[in-house]
Design a protein around this motif. Structure first.
Motif, PDB file in Angstrom:
ATOM      1  N   MET A   1      -7.220  27.568   9.650  1.00 14.76           N
ATOM      2  CA  MET A   1      -6.618  26.874  10.439  1.00 14.76           C
ATOM      3  C   MET A   1      -5.083  26.903  10.353  1.00 14.76           C
ATOM      4  O   MET A   1      -4.441  27.327   9.323  1.00 14.76           O
ATOM      5  N   PRO A   2      -4.555  27.079  11.710  1.00 12.15           N
ATOM      6  CA  PRO A   2      -3.023  27.389  11.750  1.00 12.15           C
ATOM      7  C   PRO A   2      -2.102  26.464  11.331  1.00 12.15           C
ATOM      8  O   PRO A   2      -2.506  25.042  11.334  1.00 12.15           O
ATOM      9  N   LEU A   3      -0.861  26.720  10.937  1.00 12.48           N
ATOM     10  CA  LEU A   3       0.130  25.897  10.450  1.00 12.48           C
ATOM     11  C   LEU A   3       0.939  25.627  11.742  1.00 12.48           C
ATOM     12  O   LEU A   3       1.066  26.639  12.419  1.00 12.48           O
ATOM     13  N   HIS A   4       1.527  24.329  11.996  1.00 14.36           N
ATOM     14  CA  HIS A   4       2.323  24.307  13.357  1.00 14.36           C
ATOM     15  C   HIS A   4       3.918  23.754  12.656  1.00 14.36           C
ATOM     16  O   HIS A   4       4.118  23.534  11.320  1.00 14.36           O
ATOM     17  N   MET A   5       4.647  23.801  13.555  1.00 21.72           N
ATOM     18  CA  MET A   5       6.079  23.320  13.045  1.00 21.72           C
ATOM     19  C   MET A   5       6.496  21.980  14.158  1.00 21.72           C
ATOM     20  O   MET A   5       5.966  22.118  15.333  1.00 21.72           O
ATOM     21  N   THR A   6       7.520  21.390  13.800  1.00 19.59           N
ATOM     22  CA  THR A   6       7.963  20.397  14.868  1.00 19.59           C
ATOM     23  C   THR A   6       9.645  20.626  14.829  1.00 19.59           C
ATOM     24  O   THR A   6      10.066  21.237  14.081  1.00 19.59           O
ATOM     25  N   LYS A   7      10.113  20.253  16.102  1.00 19.89           N
ATOM     26  CA  LYS A   7      11.764  20.683  16.332  1.00 19.89           C
ATOM     27  C   LYS A   7      12.072  19.632  17.518  1.00 19.89           C
ATOM     28  O   LYS A   7      11.065  19.220  18.466  1.00 19.89           O
ATOM     29  N   ILE A   8      12.932  19.009  17.567  1.00 18.98           N
ATOM     30  CA  ILE A   8      13.479  18.202  18.381  1.00 18.98           C
ATOM     31  C   ILE A   8      14.058  18.889  19.660  1.00 18.98           C
ATOM     32  O   ILE A   8      14.656  19.844  19.548  1.00 18.98           O
ATOM     33  N   ALA A   9      13.620  18.300  20.903  1.00 18.32           N
ATOM     34  CA  ALA A   9      13.707  19.165  22.077  1.00 18.32           C
ATOM     35  C   ALA A   9      15.114  18.414  22.422  1.00 18.32           C
ATOM     36  O   ALA A   9      15.413  17.637  23.478  1.00 18.32           O
ATOM     37  N   TYR A  10      16.372  18.631  21.863  1.00 19.40           N
ATOM     38  CA  TYR A  10      17.487  18.221  22.006  1.00 19.40           C
ATOM     39  C   TYR A  10      18.310  18.412  23.318  1.00 19.40           C
ATOM     40  O   TYR A  10      19.183  17.868  23.620  1.00 19.40           O
ATOM     41  N   ILE A  43       1.412  31.899  13.367  1.00 24.28           N
ATOM     42  CA  ILE A  43       1.164  32.673  14.450  1.00 24.28           C
ATOM     43  C   ILE A  43      -0.161  32.027  14.987  1.00 24.28           C
ATOM     44  O   ILE A  43      -1.179  32.104  14.181  1.00 24.28           O
ATOM     45  N   GLY A  44      -0.239  31.734  16.190  1.00 23.92           N
ATOM     46  CA  GLY A  44      -1.473  30.858  16.760  1.00 23.92           C
ATOM     47  C   GLY A  44      -1.449  29.477  16.498  1.00 23.92           C
ATOM     48  O   GLY A  44      -2.288  28.561  17.179  1.00 23.92           O
ATOM     49  N   GLY A  45      -0.591  28.869  15.808  1.00 27.00           N
ATOM     50  CA  GLY A  45      -0.407  27.453  15.771  1.00 27.00           C
ATOM     51  C   GLY A  45       0.724  26.989  16.880  1.00 27.00           C
ATOM     52  O   GLY A  45       0.743  27.644  17.956  1.00 27.00           O
ATOM     53  N   SER A  46       1.330  26.005  16.919  1.00 21.57           N
ATOM     54  CA  SER A  46       1.932  25.406  17.956  1.00 21.57           C
ATOM     55  C   SER A  46       3.315  24.681  17.490  1.00 21.57           C
ATOM     56  O   SER A  46       3.507  24.373  16.078  1.00 21.57           O
ATOM     57  N   LEU A  47       4.366  24.800  18.233  1.00 20.02           N
ATOM     58  CA  LEU A  47       5.382  24.152  18.036  1.00 20.02           C
ATOM     59  C   LEU A  47       5.264  22.784  18.761  1.00 20.02           C
ATOM     60  O   LEU A  47       5.257  22.615  19.915  1.00 20.02           O
ATOM     61  N   TYR A  48       5.366  21.756  17.907  1.00 20.83           N
ATOM     62  CA  TYR A  48       5.298  20.392  18.741  1.00 20.83           C
ATOM     63  C   TYR A  48       6.757  19.817  18.884  1.00 20.83           C
ATOM     64  O   TYR A  48       7.715  20.015  18.041  1.00 20.83           O
ATOM     65  N   TRP A  49       7.205  19.504  20.143  1.00 12.72           N
ATOM     66  CA  TRP A  49       8.264  18.869  20.774  1.00 12.72           C
ATOM     67  C   TRP A  49       8.520  17.485  20.163  1.00 12.72           C
ATOM     68  O   TRP A  49       7.525  16.566  20.763  1.00 12.72           O
ATOM     69  N   ILE A  50       9.588  16.920  19.696  1.00 14.41           N
ATOM     70  CA  ILE A  50       9.843  15.618  19.468  1.00 14.41           C
ATOM     71  C   ILE A  50      10.772  15.070  20.517  1.00 14.41           C
ATOM     72  O   ILE A  50      12.007  15.986  20.789  1.00 14.41           O
ATOM     73  N   MET A  51      10.666  14.050  21.189  1.00 17.49           N
ATOM     74  CA  MET A  51      11.700  13.369  22.058  1.00 17.49           C
ATOM     75  C   MET A  51      11.446  12.046  21.924  1.00 17.49           C
ATOM     76  O   MET A  51      10.294  11.362  21.843  1.00 17.49           O
ATOM     77  N   ALA A  54       9.228  10.653  18.996  1.00 13.31           N
ATOM     78  CA  ALA A  54       7.694  10.788  19.277  1.00 13.31           C
ATOM     79  C   ALA A  54       7.289  12.369  19.644  1.00 13.31           C
ATOM     80  O   ALA A  54       7.939  12.877  20.202  1.00 13.31           O
ATOM     81  N   LEU A  55       6.278  12.749  19.017  1.00 15.88           N
ATOM     82  CA  LEU A  55       5.832  13.952  19.122  1.00 15.88           C
ATOM     83  C   LEU A  55       5.152  13.874  20.776  1.00 15.88           C
ATOM     84  O   LEU A  55       4.282  13.010  20.721  1.00 15.88           O
ATOM     85  N   VAL A  56       5.587  14.692  21.529  1.00 17.48           N
ATOM     86  CA  VAL A  56       4.908  14.290  22.986  1.00 17.48           C
ATOM     87  C   VAL A  56       4.421  15.745  23.624  1.00 17.48           C
ATOM     88  O   VAL A  56       3.620  15.654  24.547  1.00 17.48           O
ATOM     89  N   ALA A  57       4.752  16.858  23.062  1.00 24.28           N
ATOM     90  CA  ALA A  57       4.262  18.096  23.584  1.00 24.28           C
ATOM     91  C   ALA A  57       3.923  19.311  22.864  1.00 24.28           C
ATOM     92  O   ALA A  57       4.754  19.197  21.800  1.00 24.28           O
ATOM     93  N   ARG A  58       3.531  20.334  23.294  1.00 28.75           N
ATOM     94  CA  ARG A  58       3.392  21.549  22.193  1.00 28.75           C
ATOM     95  C   ARG A  58       3.549  22.671  22.921  1.00 28.75           C
ATOM     96  O   ARG A  58       2.933  22.716  24.328  1.00 28.75           O
ATOM     97  N   CYS A  59       3.803  23.575  22.415  1.00 30.88           N
ATOM     98  CA  CYS A  59       3.626  25.200  22.994  1.00 30.88           C
ATOM     99  C   CYS A  59       3.160  26.134  21.842  1.00 30.88           C
ATOM    100  O   CYS A  59       3.380  25.907  20.579  1.00 30.88           O
ATOM    101  N   GLU A  60       2.265  27.071  22.203  1.00 39.13           N
ATOM    102  CA  GLU A  60       1.519  27.860  21.306  1.00 39.13           C
ATOM    103  C   GLU A  60       2.664  28.904  20.753  1.00 39.13           C
ATOM    104  O   GLU A  60       3.459  29.439  21.427  1.00 39.13           O
ATOM    105  N   ILE A  61       2.783  28.996  19.313  1.00 41.83           N
ATOM    106  CA  ILE A  61       3.534  30.227  18.676  1.00 41.83           C
ATOM    107  C   ILE A  61       2.805  31.421  18.831  1.00 41.83           C
ATOM    108  O   ILE A  61       1.900  31.740  18.333  1.00 41.83           O
ATOM    109  N   LEU A  62       3.544  32.376  19.608  1.00 38.82           N
ATOM    110  CA  LEU A  62       3.027  33.706  19.632  1.00 38.82           C
ATOM    111  C   LEU A  62       3.479  34.741  18.496  1.00 38.82           C
ATOM    112  O   LEU A  62       2.879  35.839  18.267  1.00 38.82           O
TER     113      LEU A  62
END
Length: 130
Positions: A1-10, A43-51, A54-62
């Motif tokens: 299972m890949p590891l993900h990360m969270t980041k604020i979409a500031y 790699i293969g996980g996702s960056l989850y965006w905070i707005m 709340a977590l609202v969306a994600r993008c795959e990490i390449l």
């Protein structure tokens, strides 16, 4: 299972603004000062965006690439996927997110509707109401 990360979409006030930036090309490039220690697992996980807390969306990490100035570029897939909103406190930088704790993607045709503000969503969650 890949590891993900969270980041604020500031820099994005709405999901539509975030989508325009992410989907402007095949890849979205984000700069960070430090390489995550567990970057190989991401790699293969996702960056989850905070707005709005709340977590609202994600993008795959390449992948990750070092820049000439010493900073790092996080290469993201140029596709934004909406997720089931989940409360998440604001933080600086990025944080790791385990796969088991990641919100599910919304199905085709399923919408987030009017998002409940993250702080309220967190309180309702603690009360067992959502």
């Amino acid at each position: 299972m890949p590891l993900h990360m969270t980041k604020i979409a500031y820099t994005s006030k709405t999901i539509e603004v975030l989508r325009e930036w992410v989907e402007a090309d095949d890849e979205a490039l984000m700069t960070t000062r430090y390489l995550p220690k567990r970057h190989a697992e991401m790699i293969g996980g996702s960056l989850y965006w905070i707005m709005n807390h709340a977590l609202v969306a994600r993008c795959e990490i390449l992948g990750f690439e070092q820049r000439p100035d010493g900073r790092w570029t996080i290469r993201l897939e140029g596709k934004l996927r909406l997720v089931e909103p989940r409360p998440k406190r604001a933080h600086q930088g990025w944080r790791y997110l385990q796969d088991a704790d990641a919100p599910r993607d919304l199905d085709a045709g399923e919408e987030q509707g009017d998002l409940i503000p993250g702080k309220l969503l967190g309180k309702l969650n603690k009360l067992g109401l959502v």
